[in-house]
Enzyme design. Structure first.
Site, PDB file in Angstrom:
ATOM      1  N   ARG A   1      -1.674   3.643   4.764  1.00 17.96           N
ATOM      2  CA  ARG A   1      -1.577   2.638   3.540  1.00 17.96           C
ATOM      3  C   ARG A   1      -1.795   3.302   2.182  1.00 17.96           C
ATOM      4  NH1 ARG A   1      -5.836  -1.014   1.518  1.00 17.96           N
ATOM      5  NH2 ARG A   1      -4.802  -2.834   0.492  1.00 17.96           N
TER       6      ARG A   1
ATOM      7  N   ASN B   1      -3.863  -5.306  -4.074  1.00 12.69           N
ATOM      8  CA  ASN B   1      -4.947  -4.981  -3.231  1.00 12.69           C
ATOM      9  C   ASN B   1      -6.139  -6.373  -3.740  1.00 12.69           C
ATOM     10  OD1 ASN B   1      -6.903  -3.587  -1.547  1.00 12.69           O
ATOM     11  ND2 ASN B   1      -8.027  -3.389  -3.313  1.00 12.69           N
ATOM     12  N   GLU B   2      -6.699  -6.839  -2.805  1.00 10.91           N
ATOM     13  CA  GLU B   2      -7.767  -7.670  -2.993  1.00 10.91           C
ATOM     14  C   GLU B   2      -7.754  -8.467  -4.164  1.00 10.91           C
ATOM     15  OE1 GLU B   2     -11.391  -5.502  -2.262  1.00 10.91           O
ATOM     16  OE2 GLU B   2     -10.707  -4.984  -0.186  1.00 10.91           O
TER      17      GLU B   2
ATOM     18  N   HIS C   1      -9.230  -8.215   5.135  1.00 11.03           N
ATOM     19  CA  HIS C   1      -9.959  -6.936   4.823  1.00 11.03           C
ATOM     20  C   HIS C   1     -11.521  -7.412   5.477  1.00 11.03           C
ATOM     21  CE1 HIS C   1      -7.660  -5.268   1.774  1.00 11.03           C
ATOM     22  NE2 HIS C   1      -7.016  -5.352   2.465  1.00 11.03           N
TER      23      HIS C   1
ATOM     24  N   TYR D   1     -15.062  -6.553   6.439  1.00 13.67           N
ATOM     25  CA  TYR D   1     -16.301  -5.886   6.362  1.00 13.67           C
ATOM     26  C   TYR D   1     -17.438  -6.837   6.498  1.00 13.67           C
ATOM     27  CZ  TYR D   1     -13.408  -2.478   3.817  1.00 13.67           C
ATOM     28  OH  TYR D   1     -12.097  -1.544   3.457  1.00 13.67           O
TER      29      TYR D   1
ATOM     30  N   GLU E   1      -7.772  -3.799   6.157  1.00 14.59           N
ATOM     31  CA  GLU E   1      -8.758  -2.897   5.921  1.00 14.59           C
ATOM     32  C   GLU E   1      -9.894  -3.319   6.700  1.00 14.59           C
ATOM     33  OE1 GLU E   1     -10.565  -2.167   2.045  1.00 14.59           O
ATOM     34  OE2 GLU E   1      -8.471  -1.898   0.721  1.00 14.59           O
TER      35      GLU E   1
ATOM     36  N   TRP F   1     -10.235   1.742   6.615  1.00 17.72           N
ATOM     37  CA  TRP F   1     -10.528   2.502   4.964  1.00 17.72           C
ATOM     38  C   TRP F   1     -11.668   3.653   5.411  1.00 17.72           C
ATOM     39  CZ3 TRP F   1      -8.495   1.538   0.356  1.00 17.72           C
ATOM     40  CH2 TRP F   1      -9.144   2.227  -0.624  1.00 17.72           C
TER      41      TRP F   1
END
Length: 433
Positions: A78, A154-155, A221, A223, A250, A279
């Site tokens: 990516r 992105n985001e 994503h 996290y 991610e 990531w």
């Protein structure tokens, strides 16, 4: 009689009008495409992303990273791009990235990072501005649908007004299709990609249906929000139950907002056939340097996170499979291509190319790629469909010469215009389907 004729005429008119106003069927997707919860290659083989992100926009000189990432068995990278919020990546730079992706046999997810945290982070771009960026580099992406995925932004929204994501994303997809992009599109969740308010989860069906090509994959994503197996499974279950395609676009092993459960993320992605992209390769700053997979872009210097994602349980080395587009795998099919100059003069030359099925099974299609020397352009072709991206040319079989039995061959040709000299095309790469 007159009355009956009038009714018949009215009925006929009504039928004609209904045919005219019926919605046009969705265009068939080309290249990489979604089918239910899966991503398929053009030949119908399932493709599962196993890759990492590379911060290209800040480290444009680290082009060796593509080969290094491939050498560690990733099948996807990516690539971080910017339209101006950070050092801009114009069409020529994107064309070079595309060439690196092809050379290193990697599916590349190209993402515009400018939209990160819109509404919460100063300087962030809108998704509409991201589409403007993709329009500006479209020339570098023509004919790359087999190995390039466009991650629109992105985001794209932070934690403020996450509900605006649905309309903004739907509009962005519509504009991308209107601009002529036929690529598999990837869309990130709001809430800095983590969707903790479930805006993407709850509106994904409507967004998917709004794509005229029905070729959008959703990206979560993971996290600190995803620090337990229960949270991870619940989110993945929601998309699986809805029959919608999802990738973990991610994730990390640690983060400032909590400790992600990377073991469950990777195990569940593997058991469900979902793609994941970690990531990130190298170059992190701002207190999250621990997310570097290698130190200072040195592939020999794997960090603990790098060891985990590349060589650990359910990691890239153990689970990654190269796209058949590059290797002609799947069912014993493979091919080679060779070209010979039939005639030439100072301002051009003519090439006849031969494609041979070198596998043990029949193939139903082939794609040949080659690079034109600087200043050379295609002037004409026959027995194949040619598209160009910068100096990279892709030749796809015609409708009548794609089927080749084991050992079978066929040919195509092209004419090139050049500014002078004696240089010609020297090498060819073939992929069978």
């Amino acid at each position: 009689m007159t009355h009956r004729l009038g009714l018949a005429t009215a009925a006929l008119l009504s039928l004609l009008i209904s045919m005219l106003i019926s919605p046009a069927p969705a265009h068939a997707a080309v290249g990489l495409r979604v089918s239910g919860t899966r991503i398929l290659e053009a030949n119908g083989n399932a493709f599962v992303m196993r890759g990492v992100s590379h911060a290209h926009t800040w480290y444009t000189g680290q082009t060796g990273s593509f080969a290094d990432i491939k050498a560690l068995r990733a099948n996807t990278v990516r690539v971080v791009l910017s339209g101006g919020r950070w050092p801009a990546n114009g069409a020529s730079d994107v064309a070079n990235v595309v060439s690196l992706c092809r050379q290193n046999r990697l599916i590349c997810v190209l993402e515009n990072h400018d939209t990160t945290g819109y509404g919460e982070q100063s300087g962030a771009y809108t998704l509409d501005q991201a589409v403007d960026y993709w329009s500006s580099v479209k020339s570098a992406l023509t004919g790359t649908e087999d190995f390039i995925v466009v991650n629109i932004g992105n985001e794209p929204i932070g934690n403020n007004n996450a509900s605006s994501w649905t309309a903004a994303t739907t509009s962005a997809i519509g504009r991308m299709r209107a601009l002529g992009f036929q690529h598999l599109l990837m869309v990130d969740a709001p809430n800095w990609g983590q969707d903790w308010q479930f805006t993407m989860r709850d509106n994904a069906q409507a967004v998917a249906a709004a794509d005229p090509q029905r070729n959008t994959v959703f990206s979560i994503h993971m996290y600190g929000v995803f620090d337990t197996a229960a949270e991870i499974n619940a989110y993945l279950n929601a998309f699986q139950s809805a029959g919608l395609p999802l990738v973990v676009g991610e994730f990390g092993h640690n983060h400032s907002d909590g400790d992600p459960d990377e073991d469950t993320i990777m195990a569940q992605a593997q058991s469900r056939g979902l793609g994941y992209i970690g990531w990130s390769w190298s170059g992190n700053g701002g207190g999250v340097e621990y997310l570097d997979m290698v130190t200072d872009f040195n592939a020999a210097g794997l960090t603990s996170w790098g060891q985990r994602i590349f060589n650990g349980t359910n990691g890239i080395a153990a689970t990654s499979r190269e796209a058949t587009f590059f290797g002609g795998g799947g069912g014993g099919g493979g091919c080679t291509a060779a070209g010979s100059v039939q005639s030439q003069w100072g301002g051009g030359y003519v090439v006849q190319a031969t494609v041979t099925n070198t596998g043990t099974a029949p193939v139903t299609g082939w794609t040949v790629t080659f690079t034109l020397p600087s200043g050379h352009t295609i002037a004409g072709s026959w027995n194949a469909t040619l598209t160009s991206s910068g100096q990279t040319v892709t030749a796809r079989n015609a409708g009548y010469n794609g089927n080749l039995g084991a050992g079978g061959s066929t040919g195509f040709g092209f004419q090139v215009t050049r500014p002078g000299g004696t240089a010609t095309v020297s090498s060819y790469t073939c992929a069978a389907s």
